[in-house]
Design an enzyme around this catalytic site. Structure first.
Site, PDB file in Angstrom:
ATOM      1  N   CYS A   2       0.836  -1.198   0.000  1.00  0.00           N
ATOM      2  CA  CYS A   2       0.000   0.000   0.000  1.00  0.00           C
ATOM      3  C   CYS A   2       0.876   1.256   0.000  1.00  0.00           C
ATOM      4  O   CYS A   2       1.991   1.254   0.495  1.00  0.00           O
ATOM      5  CB  CYS A   2      -0.936   0.088   1.193  1.00  0.00           C
ATOM      6  SG  CYS A   2      -1.890  -1.392   1.492  1.00  0.00           S
ATOM      7  N   ARG A  27       3.006   0.301  -5.313  1.00  0.00           N
ATOM      8  CA  ARG A  27       2.915  -0.373  -4.021  1.00  0.00           C
ATOM      9  C   ARG A  27       1.630  -1.184  -3.874  1.00  0.00           C
ATOM     10  O   ARG A  27       1.458  -1.910  -2.892  1.00  0.00           O
ATOM     11  CB  ARG A  27       2.991   0.654  -2.893  1.00  0.00           C
ATOM     12  CG  ARG A  27       4.212   1.542  -2.964  1.00  0.00           C
ATOM     13  CD  ARG A  27       4.223   2.521  -1.831  1.00  0.00           C
ATOM     14  NE  ARG A  27       4.540   1.843  -0.594  1.00  0.00           N
ATOM     15  CZ  ARG A  27       5.763   1.651  -0.123  1.00  0.00           C
ATOM     16  NH1 ARG A  27       6.786   2.109  -0.792  1.00  0.00           N
ATOM     17  NH2 ARG A  27       5.966   1.019   0.994  1.00  0.00           N
ATOM     18  N   TRP A  74      -2.994  -2.615  -1.478  1.00  0.00           N
ATOM     19  CA  TRP A  74      -2.704  -3.997  -1.859  1.00  0.00           C
ATOM     20  C   TRP A  74      -3.269  -4.818  -0.709  1.00  0.00           C
ATOM     21  O   TRP A  74      -2.750  -4.795   0.407  1.00  0.00           O
ATOM     22  CB  TRP A  74      -1.200  -4.219  -1.992  1.00  0.00           C
ATOM     23  CG  TRP A  74      -0.838  -5.590  -2.451  1.00  0.00           C
ATOM     24  CD1 TRP A  74      -0.787  -6.052  -3.730  1.00  0.00           C
ATOM     25  CD2 TRP A  74      -0.469  -6.704  -1.619  1.00  0.00           C
ATOM     26  NE1 TRP A  74      -0.419  -7.381  -3.744  1.00  0.00           N
ATOM     27  CE2 TRP A  74      -0.218  -7.808  -2.468  1.00  0.00           C
ATOM     28  CE3 TRP A  74      -0.334  -6.888  -0.241  1.00  0.00           C
ATOM     29  CZ2 TRP A  74       0.164  -9.065  -1.995  1.00  0.00           C
ATOM     30  CZ3 TRP A  74       0.044  -8.135   0.236  1.00  0.00           C
ATOM     31  CH2 TRP A  74       0.288  -9.205  -0.648  1.00  0.00           C
ATOM     32  N   ASN A  98      -0.436   1.383   5.909  1.00  0.00           N
ATOM     33  CA  ASN A  98       0.328   0.445   5.083  1.00  0.00           C
ATOM     34  C   ASN A  98       0.955  -0.557   6.034  1.00  0.00           C
ATOM     35  O   ASN A  98       1.697  -0.166   6.922  1.00  0.00           O
ATOM     36  CB  ASN A  98       1.424   1.228   4.331  1.00  0.00           C
ATOM     37  CG  ASN A  98       2.446   0.317   3.681  1.00  0.00           C
ATOM     38  OD1 ASN A  98       2.139  -0.830   3.356  1.00  0.00           O
ATOM     39  ND2 ASN A  98       3.654   0.816   3.493  1.00  0.00           N
ATOM     40  N   GLY A  99       0.654  -1.838   5.877  1.00  0.00           N
ATOM     41  CA  GLY A  99       1.249  -2.849   6.742  1.00  0.00           C
ATOM     42  C   GLY A  99       0.203  -3.786   7.303  1.00  0.00           C
ATOM     43  O   GLY A  99      -0.879  -3.950   6.732  1.00  0.00           O
ATOM     44  N   GLU A 480      14.151 -18.126 -12.738  1.00  0.00           N
ATOM     45  CA  GLU A 480      13.728 -16.764 -13.070  1.00  0.00           C
ATOM     46  C   GLU A 480      12.787 -16.789 -14.276  1.00  0.00           C
ATOM     47  O   GLU A 480      11.780 -16.063 -14.310  1.00  0.00           O
ATOM     48  CB  GLU A 480      14.971 -15.887 -13.322  1.00  0.00           C
ATOM     49  CG  GLU A 480      14.717 -14.492 -13.875  1.00  0.00           C
ATOM     50  CD  GLU A 480      13.872 -13.593 -12.984  1.00  0.00           C
ATOM     51  OE1 GLU A 480      13.513 -14.000 -11.869  1.00  0.00           O
ATOM     52  OE2 GLU A 480      13.534 -12.486 -13.434  1.00  0.00           O
ATOM     53  N   LYS A 484       9.007 -15.368 -14.141  1.00  0.00           N
ATOM     54  CA  LYS A 484       8.523 -14.313 -15.053  1.00  0.00           C
ATOM     55  C   LYS A 484       7.260 -14.773 -15.751  1.00  0.00           C
ATOM     56  O   LYS A 484       6.285 -14.030 -15.855  1.00  0.00           O
ATOM     57  CB  LYS A 484       9.568 -14.036 -16.111  1.00  0.00           C
ATOM     58  CG  LYS A 484      10.553 -12.949 -16.144  1.00  0.00           C
ATOM     59  CD  LYS A 484      10.533 -11.713 -15.407  1.00  0.00           C
ATOM     60  CE  LYS A 484      10.247 -11.723 -13.958  1.00  0.00           C
ATOM     61  NZ  LYS A 484      11.260 -11.170 -13.092  1.00  0.00           N
ATOM     62  N   GLU A 487       4.161 -15.033 -13.303  1.00  0.00           N
ATOM     63  CA  GLU A 487       3.615 -13.818 -12.709  1.00  0.00           C
ATOM     64  C   GLU A 487       2.878 -12.924 -13.709  1.00  0.00           C
ATOM     65  O   GLU A 487       1.951 -12.220 -13.310  1.00  0.00           O
ATOM     66  CB  GLU A 487       4.669 -13.030 -11.922  1.00  0.00           C
ATOM     67  CG  GLU A 487       5.721 -12.338 -12.725  1.00  0.00           C
ATOM     68  CD  GLU A 487       6.749 -11.638 -11.846  1.00  0.00           C
ATOM     69  OE1 GLU A 487       6.376 -10.997 -10.869  1.00  0.00           O
ATOM     70  OE2 GLU A 487       7.934 -11.721 -12.176  1.00  0.00           O
ATOM     71  N   HIS A 503      14.595 -36.890 -10.657  1.00  0.00           N
ATOM     72  CA  HIS A 503      14.249 -37.154  -9.258  1.00  0.00           C
ATOM     73  C   HIS A 503      12.795 -36.794  -8.962  1.00  0.00           C
ATOM     74  O   HIS A 503      12.421 -36.622  -7.803  1.00  0.00           O
ATOM     75  CB  HIS A 503      15.196 -36.396  -8.330  1.00  0.00           C
ATOM     76  CG  HIS A 503      16.613 -36.838  -8.492  1.00  0.00           C
ATOM     77  ND1 HIS A 503      17.077 -38.048  -8.043  1.00  0.00           N
ATOM     78  CD2 HIS A 503      17.665 -36.255  -9.135  1.00  0.00           C
ATOM     79  CE1 HIS A 503      18.347 -38.183  -8.366  1.00  0.00           C
ATOM     80  NE2 HIS A 503      18.737 -37.108  -9.042  1.00  0.00           N
ATOM     81  N   LYS A 603       4.699  -3.877  -6.579  1.00  0.00           N
ATOM     82  CA  LYS A 603       6.132  -3.701  -6.857  1.00  0.00           C
ATOM     83  C   LYS A 603       6.963  -3.651  -5.581  1.00  0.00           C
ATOM     84  O   LYS A 603       8.131  -3.970  -5.600  1.00  0.00           O
ATOM     85  CB  LYS A 603       6.288  -2.408  -7.660  1.00  0.00           C
ATOM     86  CG  LYS A 603       7.658  -2.165  -8.229  1.00  0.00           C
ATOM     87  CD  LYS A 603       7.936  -3.040  -9.413  1.00  0.00           C
ATOM     88  CE  LYS A 603       9.355  -2.905  -9.901  1.00  0.00           C
ATOM     89  NZ  LYS A 603       9.786  -4.106 -10.630  1.00  0.00           N
TER      90      LYS A 603
END
Ligand code: F6R
Length: 608
Positions: A2, A27, A74, A98-99, A480, A484, A487, A503, A603
């Site tokens: 947030c 945010r 968020w 925020n939090g 990675e 990518k 997401e 395995h 972000k």
């Protein structure tokens, strides 16, 4: 996460609050709201979804008032709808937060038993209820705030507006960042200096455990016991300009194409192009007598750290302990002051990474921060700051920050190797020479692979699951690539060490499962090709990302072979990042997802 902002102003503030929110949307972006006091009455507008919806609402129903607070959310507690959007109001108290308030459920039960009526599902509403209760009981706003701060537990940045005091805002920080901005007869609070940059560049950063009372005259800062504290004013370098997409459809695309340029900037900071040596900026941590290096980070930054581990161990013979920060912080890892620690974070605000940093600091380690935001909390709390110089990264999926992090880590590993005598002067020159070639090689790759990747992405957009495999530094790259893709396209993907395939994950392979094999023709190539054989034998569709030598050395049938230039092993992770970034990007574009602001993400992750 947030983003929060507040203004004690001299002219109507709603428009400026929303302008600040546009800079904080990274945010969180699932709902937003703004509240002001006008002629003694608190009023608010809130809207579900992107900020654009709030802007439309304000255009239809403007909000007068010269003092106000605002929020972009968020969601943590409660679904993202208008009722759960901030600011939360209780009896003339307005709060943005925020939090996470960890003991909210216990506090809510206590308040409910006293007759309080809760209207949202958020943890934040208990803050407003506690403040309303303490003021009802006769405490001043300041004392009510301090009493509330001593009751709530968790991570929070808060800004509070009282209806009966329209010339004052109260702010508090315990975890997520909060900055105070000083203007001419106006004072501001905001999650970061960038949000306040159109209004002022005079900033004081609040510390954890600080409470601030801001008025037209400035700020009074105290600890949660009410004892005054001083926080220096600094001139912020944060830019007042909002970056734009240029000719690109999305920020992510622009940021992928910017990589040659920003990596040049990063290299310019850490290496001497004429002599092919690392320069003094890499020497801020003396690695000579360091017994072990701890690296901690989250997500993509963690994967950059994992590539870094291979480099520090290979070139500097320095053992590296690496873990995702959410585990690292609680592992109770034995540490000693002869060790050093590196924390990697684009935003410099990630809560778990910051907590890991503090754990290492308490144990006496020398702390280095590899960050993009130089004014961030992680940078400010470190002994040595290694900026990655990627410029603002707006796309939620990290691209250029990743390769700039790799560039900085490679430079540091070479510097550590020289300091520890594990590489010679000639080897340093050779490695740095390879590094300096990265921007040119990346430009050439970006120009050559676009068409092929677009075509391939059309096919990839139709599948449900994808596996990525690689060995050596191509293993973190496989993870990675998978991160990518999932997401931004929401296709399920996993990255594995190629040797791990048999395995377990090999059980997944059938004719519907594309396997992306990242295999430059390096020390591991033949072994990776054996793993590819195993995939082919089970009908898996192979997308082979290799170099010319690798392509010539394998005759296995593939769905596609993407051929990159042959490069030194040190720089392969930067170069091979490009096809995996572009594959994820174009697949998401075909699928029509919100590439720059994918669902459920933000972000900057300032909660655990
Ligand atoms: C993925 C991504 C995230 C971040 C992670 C850490 O594309 O961007 O996984 O890497 O949230 O963020 P920072 O680097 O700001 O600490």
């Amino acid at each position: 996460m947030c983003g929060i902002v507040g203004i004690v102003g001299t002219e109507p503030v709603a428009g400026r609050l929303v302008e600040a929110l546009t800079r904080l949307e990274y945010r969180g972006y699932d709902s937003a709201g703004v509240a002001t006091v006008n002629e003694g009455v608190l009023e608010r507008r809130r809207a579900e979804g992107k900020l654009f919806n709030l802007q439309k609402k304000l255009a239809d129903e403007p909000l007068p008032g010269t003092t106000g607070i605002a929020h972009t959310r968020w969601a943590t507690h409660g679904v993202p709808n208008e009722t759960n959007a901030h600011p939360h109001f209780v009896e003339g108290v307005a709060v943005v937060h925020n939090g996470i308030i960890e003991n909210f459920s216990e506090l809510r039960d206590e308040m409910k038993a006293e007759g309080a009526v809760f209207t949202s599902q958020t943890d934040t509403e208990v803050v407003a209820h506690l403040l309303a209760k303490y003021t009802r009981e006769g405490l001043s706003h300041r004392d009510a705030m301090l009493k509330m701060l001593n009751r709530v537990r968790g991570a929070y940045a808060l800004v509070v507006l009282f209806q009966d005091d329209p010339n004052t805002l109260l702010g508090a920080r315990s975890g997520p960042p909060l900055a105070i901005g000083f203007g001419k007869g106006e004072t501001f609070l905001g999650s970061d200096a960038i949000a306040l940059s159109p209004f002022t560049n005079q900033i004081a950063y609040m510390h954890d455990g600080d409470c601030a009372i801001i008025t037209h005259k400035g700020a009074e800062i105290m600890d949660f016991a009410g004892n005054p504290v001083e926080r220096p004013r600094q001139i912020s370098q944060a830019s007042a300009f909002l970056v734009d997409k240029g000719n690109h459809r999305h920020f992510m695309e622009k940021e992928i194409y910017e990589q040659p340029e920003v990596i040049s900037h990063a290299l310019g900071h850490y290496v001497d192009f004429a002599n092919h040596t690392v320069n003094a900026e890499t020497g801020l941590i003396d690695f000579t007598g360091v017994s072990r290096l701890a690296i901690s980070a989250c997500g993509t930054a963690y994967l950059a750290g994992l590539v870094g581990k291979y480099w520090f161990e290979r070139y500097a013979r320095l053992p590296v302990e690496i873990d995702v920060a959410s585990e690292f912080r609680y592992r109770e890892m034995p540490l000693s002051p002869d060790q050093a620690a590196l924390f990697i974070s684009q935003s410099g605000e990630t809560a778990d990474t910051l907590a890991s940093l503090r754990y290492c600091k308490e144990n006496g380690l020398k702390i280095g921060a590899v960050v993009n935001v130089k004014e961030s909390t992680i940078a400010r709390e470190s002994d040595a700051v290694f900026p990655i110089l990627a410029g603002p990264e707006i796309g939620v999926a990290s691209t250029k920050a990743f390769t700039c992090q790799l560039t900085v880590l490679a430079s540091l590993a070479i510097a550590a190797g020289r300091a520890r005598g594990t590489i010679t002067e000639a080897e340093e020159k050779e490695l740095v020479r390879h590094l300096t070639e990265v921007p040119r090689i990346m430009s050439a790759v970006l120009n050559s692979i676009q068409g092929q990747i677009e075509q391939l992405s059309r096919d990839l957009s139709k599948v449900k699951d994808v596996l990525y495999i690689g060995r050596g530094t191509s293993f973190p790259l496989a993870m990675e690539g998978a991160l990518k893709l999932k997401e931004i396209s929401y296709i399920h993907a996993e990255g594995y060490a190629a040797g791990e395939l048999k395995h377990g994950p090999i059980a997944l392979i059938d004719e519907n499962m594309p396997v992306i094999v990242i295999a430059p023709h390096d020390r591991f190539f033949e072994k990776t090709v054996s793993n590819m054989q195993e995939v082919a034998a089970r009908g898996g569709k192979i997308i082979f990302i290799t170099d010319a030598k690798g392509a010539a050395a394998s005759n296995l049938p593939t769905m596609a072979t993407i051929v990159l230039p042959e490069v030194d092993e040190l720089i392969a992770p930067m170069v091979f990042s490009l096809p995996i970034q572009l594959l994820a990007y174009h697949t998401a574009v075909f699928m029509g997802t919100d590439v720059d602001q994918p669902r459920n993400l933000a972000k900057s992750v300032t909660v655990e």
